[in-house]
Write an enzyme that holds these catalytic residues in place. Structure first.
Site, PDB file in Angstrom:
ATOM      1  N   CYS A 131      -9.806  -1.314  -4.086  1.00 28.37           N
ATOM      2  CA  CYS A 131      -9.281   0.013  -4.425  1.00 28.37           C
ATOM      3  C   CYS A 131     -10.014   0.606  -5.623  1.00 28.37           C
ATOM      4  O   CYS A 131      -9.620   1.652  -6.142  1.00 28.37           O
ATOM      5  CB  CYS A 131      -7.774  -0.045  -4.693  1.00 28.37           C
ATOM      6  SG  CYS A 131      -7.320  -1.137  -6.054  1.00 28.37           S
ATOM      7  N   TYR A 167      -4.646 -12.875  -2.662  1.00 28.29           N
ATOM      8  CA  TYR A 167      -3.924 -11.682  -3.127  1.00 28.29           C
ATOM      9  C   TYR A 167      -3.160 -11.072  -1.948  1.00 28.29           C
ATOM     10  O   TYR A 167      -3.240  -9.877  -1.674  1.00 28.29           O
ATOM     11  CB  TYR A 167      -4.885 -10.655  -3.737  1.00 28.29           C
ATOM     12  CG  TYR A 167      -5.893 -11.225  -4.698  1.00 28.29           C
ATOM     13  CD1 TYR A 167      -5.579 -11.412  -6.038  1.00 28.29           C
ATOM     14  CD2 TYR A 167      -7.177 -11.590  -4.266  1.00 28.29           C
ATOM     15  CE1 TYR A 167      -6.515 -11.943  -6.925  1.00 28.29           C
ATOM     16  CE2 TYR A 167      -8.113 -12.120  -5.140  1.00 28.29           C
ATOM     17  CZ  TYR A 167      -7.772 -12.297  -6.466  1.00 28.29           C
ATOM     18  OH  TYR A 167      -8.702 -12.825  -7.336  1.00 28.29           O
ATOM     19  N   GLU A 170      -0.707 -15.733  -3.289  1.00 29.42           N
ATOM     20  CA  GLU A 170      -0.290 -14.620  -4.140  1.00 29.42           C
ATOM     21  C   GLU A 170       0.415 -15.185  -5.364  1.00 29.42           C
ATOM     22  O   GLU A 170       1.227 -16.105  -5.253  1.00 29.42           O
ATOM     23  CB  GLU A 170       0.650 -13.689  -3.362  1.00 29.42           C
ATOM     24  CG  GLU A 170       1.343 -12.626  -4.175  1.00 29.42           C
ATOM     25  CD  GLU A 170       0.374 -11.647  -4.805  1.00 29.42           C
ATOM     26  OE1 GLU A 170       0.422 -11.518  -6.045  1.00 29.42           O
ATOM     27  OE2 GLU A 170      -0.428 -11.035  -4.073  1.00 29.42           O
ATOM     28  N   ASP A 177      -8.121  -9.059  -1.387  1.00 30.84           N
ATOM     29  CA  ASP A 177      -7.639  -7.704  -1.666  1.00 30.84           C
ATOM     30  C   ASP A 177      -7.102  -7.705  -3.103  1.00 30.84           C
ATOM     31  O   ASP A 177      -5.893  -7.637  -3.340  1.00 30.84           O
ATOM     32  CB  ASP A 177      -6.542  -7.318  -0.670  1.00 30.84           C
ATOM     33  CG  ASP A 177      -6.109  -5.870  -0.808  1.00 30.84           C
ATOM     34  OD1 ASP A 177      -6.682  -5.154  -1.651  1.00 30.84           O
ATOM     35  OD2 ASP A 177      -5.179  -5.453  -0.089  1.00 30.84           O
ATOM     36  N   GLN A 208       0.834  -1.202   0.000  1.00 34.76           N
ATOM     37  CA  GLN A 208       0.000   0.000   0.000  1.00 34.76           C
ATOM     38  C   GLN A 208       0.872   1.257   0.000  1.00 34.76           C
ATOM     39  O   GLN A 208       1.831   1.360   0.769  1.00 34.76           O
ATOM     40  CB  GLN A 208      -0.912   0.015   1.233  1.00 34.76           C
ATOM     41  CG  GLN A 208      -1.941  -1.090   1.266  1.00 34.76           C
ATOM     42  CD  GLN A 208      -3.149  -0.811   0.387  1.00 34.76           C
ATOM     43  OE1 GLN A 208      -3.229   0.203  -0.280  1.00 34.76           O
ATOM     44  NE2 GLN A 208      -4.093  -1.750   0.366  1.00 34.76           N
TER      45      GLN A 208
END
Length: 396
Positions: free
Chosen positions: A354, A261, A282, A327, A232
């Protein structure tokens, strides 16, 4: 031509109508009467530009009307927060069929918050491209990045006066450690100019000096992040997101969590003290290397990481899971991932997003099996139209 601004679109642009055609204009407020020129005229819409930049007190960046990095600086910060709440409610109603009376948003630091940025370089010029243009905007500083990045940026401006064949640089800076990654041509020995300014430096994917990871701290844990790993960009904003997730986990009866993720393992490791087992998934190999390294340095034993596509893991894993945390990237969940999540019939899902549009698409399908327990926005990207959201879903 003169026009009146009647509303905003989802990108924070002012909306007016010229001969019945919708026209979008950056950097204006609702109620303004402005003189504009058309810079794009399509069949269904036009894009205009103010002939004279508006001098709002909220605009702190001298490059705002040229640079494409910020979109809503003409609004005060409180107006930005209200804009994002209204935008979220509108998108959720229109595209997901979710009607909420209100939605809360957690504010963030308004300026100097980014811990990562990419600058473009052309000979002895460095900066960002002008909006909707390939013309490089040579700037003195960026008001969104942290102070350390701006300090390194000034050093790079001096460096490229004598090293004119570089094309791009990524700067990542946490707490006390920073990393540079250049692209282009340069004598490797010349890059030692930055030896006392950053912790590590790359040139075209090769480490020139320093470590391949830099360290930051989130709450009580240390995290090491490599050059290509997702992390982030707002250090204070990410704490707000992770604090929300931790509180949700603590207040539910959870034994096993699947973190899809997972990136460098931040969420997996931060929730690990409150559950029996965490699985992090991931697809980026470098991120999993960092996640396992972070697991080791924080002495965590109940977390396991897998380098796999989220869809492939969901297809193969058949043990019981109490909670799934997702995410995903800005594009959201793939069609197959959404279907597999529905098939899993997990009791709880935390969806961190996001992008409100891809989130609305995903949540509309997931709502066949799940009810929304709560939605909260986090202003991870002040002065831009972007916003992060944390949503808790409970199986019907």
């Amino acid at each position: 031509m003169k026009c009146n601004i009647v509303s905003y679109d989802h990108f924070g642009r002012g909306i007016t109508y010229i001969n019945g055609k919708i026209t979008f204009i950056k950097g204006v407020r609702i109620g303004d009467e402005v003189e504009i020129e058309l810079i794009k005229d399509k069949k269904k819409y036009s894009v205009g530009r103010v002939k004279e930049s508006k001098n709002y007190s909220s605009i702190f960046c001298p490059y705002y009307y040229s640079c494409g990095g910020c979109q809503i600086e003409q609004m005060t910060y409180q107006e930005q927060l209200e804009f994002k709440k209204k935008k979220a409610l509108d998108i959720l109603t229109r595209y997901a069929g979710i009607n909420l009376n209100k939605i809360d948003i957690i504010p963030s630091k308004e300026k100097y918050y980014r811990n990562k940025v990419i600058f473009h370089i052309e000979e002895d010029k460095i900066g960002f491209y002008e909006e909707e243009s390939n013309k490089l905007l040579d700037i003195d500083k960026c008001y969104l990045v942290n102070d350390k990045i701006n300090e390194i940026y000034l050093a790079i401006k001096e460096f490229i006066k004598e090293n004119r064949n570089l094309k791009e640089v990524m700067i990542r800076s946490f707490d006390t450690e920073s990393m540079l990654a250049f692209k282009g041509k340069c004598e490797v020995t010349n890059l030692y100019y930055f030896k006392d300014k950053v912790s590590s430096c790359y040139l075209n994917d090769k480490l020139v000096f320093g470590s391949d990871k830099i360290k930051t701290k989130i709450f009580a844990m240390d995290f090491y992040v490599g050059r290509d790993a997702f992390f982030q960009v707002n250090s204070k904003g990410l704490e707000s997101i992770y604090r929300e997730v931790i509180e949700i986990v603590k207040n539910k009866d959870i034994n096993t969590i699947l973190d899809l993720y997972c990136g460098t393992g931040t969420i997996s490791l931060l929730v690990s003290p409150y559950v029996k087992k965490v699985y992090g998934v991931e697809i980026v190999k470098e991120a999993i290397v960092d996640a396992n390294y972070n697991k080791k340095v924080n002495n965590i034993s109940n977390t396991e990481f897998f380098c796999m596509d989220a869809k492939d893991f969901l297809e193969k894993y058949n043990k019981e899971i109490d909670m799934i945390i997702v995410d995903p990237p800005r594009s959201g969940l793939s069609n197959s991932a959404r279907k597999l999540l529905l098939d899993k019939k997990c009791n709880n899902i935390i969806y961190i997003s996001c992008d409100l549009m891809s989130f609305a698409r995903d949540i509309k399908e997931l709502s066949r099996e799940y009810e929304i327990e709560s939605i909260k926005l986090v202003d991870e990207f002040p002065n831009t139209y972007h916003c992060e959201s944390v949503t808790v879903l409970e199986r019907k």
